[in-house]
Design an enzyme around this catalytic site. Sequence first.
Site, PDB file in Angstrom:
ATOM      1  CG  ASP A  48     -16.852  40.348   4.099  1.00  0.00           C
ATOM      2  OD1 ASP A  48     -16.985  40.917   3.005  1.00  0.00           O
ATOM      3  OD2 ASP A  48     -17.061  40.917   5.188  1.00  0.00           O
ATOM      4  CB  THR A  89     -19.808  44.133   4.603  1.00  0.00           C
ATOM      5  OG1 THR A  89     -18.623  43.942   3.835  1.00  0.00           O
ATOM      6  CG2 THR A  89     -19.860  43.113   5.727  1.00  0.00           C
ATOM      7  CE  LYS A 171     -15.307  43.131   7.331  1.00  0.00           C
ATOM      8  NZ  LYS A 171     -15.774  43.413   5.951  1.00  0.00           N
ATOM      9  CG  ASP A 172     -19.237  45.916  14.304  1.00  0.00           C
ATOM     10  OD1 ASP A 172     -19.827  46.113  13.227  1.00  0.00           O
ATOM     11  OD2 ASP A 172     -18.330  46.652  14.722  1.00  0.00           O
ATOM     12  NE  ARG A 173     -19.582  46.005   7.567  1.00  0.00           N
ATOM     13  CZ  ARG A 173     -18.409  46.575   7.835  1.00  0.00           C
ATOM     14  NH1 ARG A 173     -18.225  47.159   9.012  1.00  0.00           N
ATOM     15  NH2 ARG A 173     -17.427  46.576   6.946  1.00  0.00           N
ATOM     16  CG  ASP A 315     -14.195  42.638   2.852  1.00  0.00           C
ATOM     17  OD1 ASP A 315     -14.598  42.751   1.679  1.00  0.00           O
ATOM     18  OD2 ASP A 315     -14.119  43.608   3.638  1.00  0.00           O
ATOM     19  CG  HIS A 319     -11.225  45.776   0.924  1.00  0.00           C
ATOM     20  ND1 HIS A 319     -11.745  46.643  -0.015  1.00  0.00           N
ATOM     21  CD2 HIS A 319     -12.286  45.237   1.578  1.00  0.00           C
ATOM     22  CE1 HIS A 319     -13.064  46.639   0.065  1.00  0.00           C
ATOM     23  NE2 HIS A 319     -13.423  45.783   1.022  1.00  0.00           N
ATOM     24  CG  HIS A 363     -19.330  42.234  -1.019  1.00  0.00           C
ATOM     25  ND1 HIS A 363     -17.974  42.056  -1.211  1.00  0.00           N
ATOM     26  CD2 HIS A 363     -19.467  42.647   0.263  1.00  0.00           C
ATOM     27  CE1 HIS A 363     -17.321  42.371  -0.121  1.00  0.00           C
ATOM     28  NE2 HIS A 363     -18.202  42.719   0.812  1.00  0.00           N
TER      29      HIS A 363
END
Length: 555
Positions: A48, A89, A171-173, A315, A319, A363
């Site tokens: 990520d 994401t 992350k769930d996604r 990620d 951030h 990304h």
Amino acid sequence: MKKNIYFLLFALLLVSCNVQNKVYNQSYRDHVLVEPIQPKLVVGIVVDQMRYDYLTRFSSKFGNEGFKRLMIDGFNCKNNHFNYVPTYTGPGHASVFTGTTPKMHGIISNNWYDKVSDSYVYCAGDTTVQSVGTLNKAGQMSPHRLKTTSFADQNRLFTQMRGKTIGISLKDRGAILPAGHTANAAYWFHGLDEGRFISSTYYLKSLPQWVQAFNNSAVAESYLKEWNTLYDINTYTESGSDLNTFEGGFKGKETATFPYDLKALSKDNRGYDIIKATPYGNSIVTDFAIAAIDGEQLGQDSFTDVLTISYSSTDYVGHNFGVNSKEIEDTYIRLNNDIERIINALNTKVGKGNYTLFLTSDHGAVEVPSYLQSVKIPAGYFNRDAFKTKLEASDIFNYKAKDFIKNISNNQIFLDRELIKNYGLNLAAVQQAIVNLIIDYPNIDKAYTATSMSNTEFAEGIENLLQNGYNQKRSGDVLFVLDPAVISYSKTGSTHGSALNYDTHVPLLFYGHGIKKGSTLQRTTIPDIAPTMSSLLGISFPNGATGRPLEMVLD
């Protein structure tokens, strides 16, 4: 005499037929012998927020058995890009595994305004399912908003559901979207006061014994420890100074500087969730993935299994601290070691040459704009609230624009189409009027109507990327693009989402069974990955795939 001649000719004919038969049989056997043997396991890794230049920038700090092993003994696509926006994401993970873009698979963002329900929806949210492994609602997730299949789905169909699919992420996604609709299970990390991997009833009714054992082993607690640089911080010359004004940091610590006492800081930073924003989040995902290989017996029979791993800590760290931070450098140095652990586990448990692995990203990320400004590079910040206030107060056809606007999000403006119709106005004309208004707004670089996205085919440029990310049913009426290195975000830390190279240019490495050694500077795109994996496996492409197989990669 004639009898001898006839006998000789007959004998020659028999010899000729025998030779031809042997040649045919040998050719047939050779053909059978070179029939492709599928790998026992395909491992798809998504890192990520990984920019391509992290591979080269931190190269001197990497050992030889992680990223470098993939690059040297595998195939490196050095000019790999996302071919759509927005680069977030949810869409990224969906695109990697479905072989298409939001235009087809429908995951247009992480969250988006739903025109039907007049509310926001989450890409993996699903209130029709229940949590498994926790009483928290964090498990109410599924892939039901993903409109197309993944290559993992196609493998399940091809093997009559005998080939397994397991998805894993913080992350769930990041766990759910890669695994697709037919996965045996997807697992993600639930922090707060629990620190455990969970799932949902979409997949199973209870956690398997191996998952329960992992959760009960206190692994998460073991990572609530000091985070200091792996090597002497003075050797981290590929990143900026440790103390600066461009980083966020953690609550309870005055400066964003090493070291970090995670156990002490966890009290003010959502408990076990603090692990996510450190390299240890990647480490616990690696621990769990290795446990899954054993627990699910992946790659142990004649049917190809698929394991998807998404490393999300990169990620969270990006951030928080930005792409030029000591923290991001240390995170990638440590991730290199986790990649080495995964490869070694695969070699031991599945067997070298029995698996295929690819690694990419969902990304990239922009340099912190305030840092860019400090070195005289054009950059800035976009105030969405001020933009919304000014736009709503503007006039359109003698009406206040506010009357027509239902939502502004994800650089899109959603209009009240029913009201526009009741006023007797033309929708396309209202869309164009808004474009004409906002194009003069500071830091808005470009703007387009949904009508142009639907009616005009753009073959190249940012218009093509916008069109590939535009889903007619889910996207807005007006799309706008910000200036390069201009973001709507805090003045500390990095973010992403644009069509610029810092967001679109990401790694793509292939390694293992059926993969050539080499590299290319030929442009490749994210949707090419799934068709390449499908071609390797000899299965159907995902049903919405728009990418093409990368022939130069396959052996």
